[in-house]
Design an enzyme around this catalytic site. Structure first.
Site, PDB file in Angstrom:
ATOM      1  N   HIS A 505      24.470   9.016  52.892  1.00 58.30           N
ATOM      2  CA  HIS A 505      23.574   7.996  53.037  1.00 58.30           C
ATOM      3  C   HIS A 505      24.616   6.452  53.382  1.00 58.30           C
ATOM      4  O   HIS A 505      23.765   5.614  53.513  1.00 58.30           O
ATOM      5  CB  HIS A 505      22.765   7.471  51.767  1.00 58.30           C
ATOM      6  CG  HIS A 505      21.330   6.966  51.809  1.00 58.30           C
ATOM      7  ND1 HIS A 505      21.168   6.357  52.948  1.00 58.30           N
ATOM      8  CD2 HIS A 505      20.344   6.825  51.100  1.00 58.30           C
ATOM      9  CE1 HIS A 505      19.862   5.863  52.739  1.00 58.30           C
ATOM     10  NE2 HIS A 505      19.634   6.047  51.974  1.00 58.30           N
ATOM     11  N   ASP A 509      20.652   6.255  57.274  1.00 67.29           N
ATOM     12  CA  ASP A 509      19.682   5.964  56.737  1.00 67.29           C
ATOM     13  C   ASP A 509      18.573   6.944  56.448  1.00 67.29           C
ATOM     14  O   ASP A 509      18.294   7.862  57.338  1.00 67.29           O
ATOM     15  CB  ASP A 509      19.178   4.531  57.447  1.00 67.29           C
ATOM     16  CG  ASP A 509      19.830   3.455  57.734  1.00 67.29           C
ATOM     17  OD1 ASP A 509      20.923   3.260  56.479  1.00 67.29           O
ATOM     18  OD2 ASP A 509      20.019   2.704  58.578  1.00 67.29           O
TER      19      ASP A 509
END
Length: 534
Positions: A505, A509
Site C-alpha cells: 500500500h 493505492d
C-alpha cells in the site's frame, strides 16, 4: 590477454569496493580460481578467473571503488606449455586452486605413507581435490546436506558425490575424475565457503581408502576458504577486515575489539562498524538475540517429539516472509472470476494445442497473460520501492510460485508479456520440473517483477498471499468450485474461482489494486479481450 571485469552485482547495485586480492601480478591462476573479493553495500562478491594463465596486472587495487563491468585485472592466458600438453592428464601446479598444496601431504593415510607415497601422497596415484562449485551470485556459503559416497568407495567421473544446500537452491557435486574417495573433508551438516575443499579422490587403481581425519585435526584448505571455528575471537588475527570497515573505524573512532564481525570468518564489514558506533558508549556490540524459549513440555510428551534442524532454504523462506510483513504496508483485495469461458476454450483447443506445440494447455498461461495485460494499465503493481524512489519496470518478469519437497521456490519467466501461450506453457513446465528436481540456478529465481501463486492445486478456496520482496504485488489463485450465481436474472451453476491480490500500500493505492484485479477478471471471463488488447 583476457580481461577480468566486475560481474553483475545484483538488482539496484551499481558499484563495489575491491576488498581483497587473493593473487598478485605474476601468480599462476586456474580457471574459476578466486582472484579477488568485492564488497557492496549489500553483499560480498567473489570474482573467479575466467581462464587459466598468469595474472599480468591489477588495474583496481584494494580499497578502490569500481562500477559494474569495470576492468579489474588482465590475465595472460597459458600459451604453449611444451611437453606438458602431451601428457594424458593435467599435472596440478602449486597455483592451481584444485591442486593439493604441499602441506596437505602431511595428512598421510598411514605412518609409512611418506616412504611409499608418490605424487599426491596415495601410493603413486594422483590425488584430485573436490571443491565447492560456483554457488551463484551473492551466495558465499552452503551446507553439506548429503554424502552419496563414503571413504573407500570407488567413483566414476561425473558421478554424484554429495549435495550442497544454499539458502535458495540445492547443488549437486559431481566427481571431477574416476578413482577412489580417500578423504571427506566437509562432513554432512558442516558449512562450507565458496571454493572450499570437500573431499579428495585418488585416481588410478592404487587409490585406496584413507581413514577419516581425527576430530581434533582440522582439515586444511591451503589457508583459504575454511569454515571458521566456533568462538567469537577465534582466528581473528588471520582475518583481513573490509577496507571500507577499516576506514569507517578510523573515521568514527571505533576500535576493532568493539566490533562484532558478520562477514566470512568473522570479517568486519562496513555495516558492522555502523552498528558498533550507534551502540551506547561502553556497551559492546551484542549479537542478535535468540528466539524466545519454548513453553515447558511434559517429560512423556518430550520423549515422543522429534527435533529436526531447519534447512537453509526453510530458514530463508521464514526470514523473507517475515521481512515482507515487517517492511511492507501489505494489504489484500479480493474478487471472483467466472471460469466458464476459459474452461470452454481450453476444452475445445487443448488436443489441437498439444498436438501442435507438444505441451498441454493449462490455466496458468491464461492467468499469466491476463496479469501481464493488467500490469500495463496499472504499472505501479509491477514497480518496486528503492529508498525514496519508485522504480517502474517496462517489462514483466513473472514469478511462478512452485511447491517442492524442500520448500517453496519462485522461478522467474522473463519478458512473459512478449510470449505466446505455447511459450508460456513450455516455460512453466520446464521451470516446474527443474524446481522439483532441485536443478534451478540462482539466476532463474532472481529479477521477478510480479508473482502468481496457485494454492488452488492443493484445494485452497481462499487465502491471502504474502509479497515476494521487493515486488509490490502477488496474485493468489484458488480452487475452481461450482457455485450458484445469478446471470441475467436466472440462478445458474457456474465454475467460480476466488482471486486475491496482495499489494504494498506504500506504492499501490486501493484504486489501482482493485482496477488491476478487475482487469484480470474481465480478461478471463472474456478471453477475446486479450486478443483485442482491451
Amino acid at each position: 590477454m583476457t580481461e577480468v571485469r566486475v560481474p553483475t552485482l545484483g538488482e539496484s547495485v551499481t558499484e563495489a569496493t575491491v576488498a581483497t586480492w587473493f593473487k598478485k601480478p605474476g601468480d599462476t591462476v586456474a580457471v574459476d580460481e578466486m582472484l579477488c573479493e568485492l564488497e557492496t553495500d549489500k553483499v560480498t562478491v567473489e570474482v573467479p578467473s575466467p581462464v587459466a594463465g598468469k595474472l599480468a596486472d591489477i588495474v583496481a587495487n584494494e580499497g578502490d571503488t569500481v562500477g559494474v563491468d569495470a576492468l579489474l585485472a588482465n590475465i595472460a592466458e597459458a600459451g604453449n606449455a611444451g611437453p606438458e600438453e602431451t601428457k594424458p592428464r593435467k599435472q596440478p601446479t602449486e597455483g592451481d586452486a584444485k591442486a593439493p598444496k604441499p602441506k596437505e601431504k602431511e595428512k598421510a593415510p598411514s605412518a609409512d605413507a611418506d616412504a611409499g607415497a608418490g605424487e599426491g601422497g596415495y601410493g603413486g596415484d594422483e590425488s584430485i581435490d573436490v571443491m565447492v562449485p560456483t554457488l551463484g551470485e551473492s551466495v558465499s556459503e552452503a551446507t553439506v546436506s548429503t554424502w552419496f559416497k563414503k571413504v573407500g568407495d570407488s567413483v566414476e567421473a561425473d558421478e554424484m558425490l554429495c549435495e550442497l544446500e544454499t539458502d535458495k537452491v540445492s547443488v549437486e557435486v559431481p566427481a571431477p575424475a574416476a578413482g577412489t574417495l580417500t578423504e571427506i573433508v566437509a562432513e554432512e551438516g558442516s558449512t562450507v565457503q565458496a571454493n572450499a575443499k570437500l573431499a579428495v579422490i585418488a585416481q588410478g587403481a592404487g587409490g585406496g581408502a584413507a581413514p577419516a581425519p581425527k576430530q581434533d585435526q582440522a582439515p586444511t584448505n591451503g589457508g583459504q576458504y575454511t569454515t571458521p571455528p566456533a568462538g567469537d575471537g577465534a582466528g581473528r588475527a588471520d582475518v583481513e577486515d573490509a577496507p571500507s570497515a577499516k576506514k569507517a573505524m578510523a573515521e568514527k573512532g571505533v576500535s576493532r575489539d568493539q566490533v562484532q564481525g558478520s562477514g566470512r570468518d568473522g570479517r568486519v564489514m562496513k555495516e558492522d562498524v555502523a552498528k558498533a558506533a550507534s551502540a551506547p558508549q561502553g556497551q559492546p556490540q551484542q549479537p542478535a538475540q535468540p528466539a524466545a524459549p519454548r513453553a515447558p513440555v511434559a517429560a512423556d510428551d518430550a520423549a515422543r517429539e522429534e527435533r529436526v534442524k531447519m534447512t537453509r532454504l526453510r530458514q530463508t523462506i521464514a526470514r523473507r516472509l517475515k521481512d515482507a510483513q515487517n517492511n511492507a504496508a501489505m494489504l489484500t483485495t479480493y474478487n471472483e472470476v467466472d471460469m466458464t469461458e476459459v474452461m470452454a476454450l481450453r476444452k475445445e483447443y487443448k488436443d489441437l494445442f498439444e498436438k501442435k506445440h507438444g505441451v498441454r494447455l493449462g490455466f496458468m498461461s491464461f492467468f499469466t497473460k491476463a496479469c501481464a495485460h493488467a500490469l500495463k494499465e496499472v504499472p505501479e503493481v509491477n514497480a518496486e520501492i528503492d529508498g525514496t524512489d519508485i522504480v517502474y519496470k517496462n517489462f514483466v518478469h513473472m514469478g511462478i510460485a512452485t511447491g517442492t519437497p524442500t520448500g517453496l521456490v519462485v522461478p522467474v519467466i522473463r519478458d512473459v508479456d512478449a510470449m505466446s501461450f505455447a511459450e508460456i506453457e513450455k516455460a512453466i513446465a520446464e521451470k516446474g520440473k527443474r524446481a522439483r528436481d532441485n536443478k534451478l540456478s540462482m539466476a532463474e529465481m532472481q529479477g521477478g517483477t510480479f508473482t502468481i501463486s496457485n494454492g488452488g492445486v492443493y484445494g485452497s478456496l481462499m487465502s491471502s498471499p504474502i509479497l515476494n520482496p521487493p515486488q509490490s504485488g502477488i496474485l493468489g489463485m484458488h480452487k475452481i468450485q461450482d457455485r450458484p450465481m445469478v446471470v441475467g436474472g436466472q440462478i445458474v451453476i457456474r465454475p467460480m474461482m476466488y482471486l486475491a491480490l496482495s499489494y504494498d500500500h506504500r506504492i499501490v493505492d486501493g484504486k489501482g489494486a482493485v482496477t488491476f484485479l478487475v482487469r484480470v477478471k474481465e480478461a478471463l471471463e472474456d478471453p477475446r479481450r486479450l486478443l483485442m488488447d482491451l
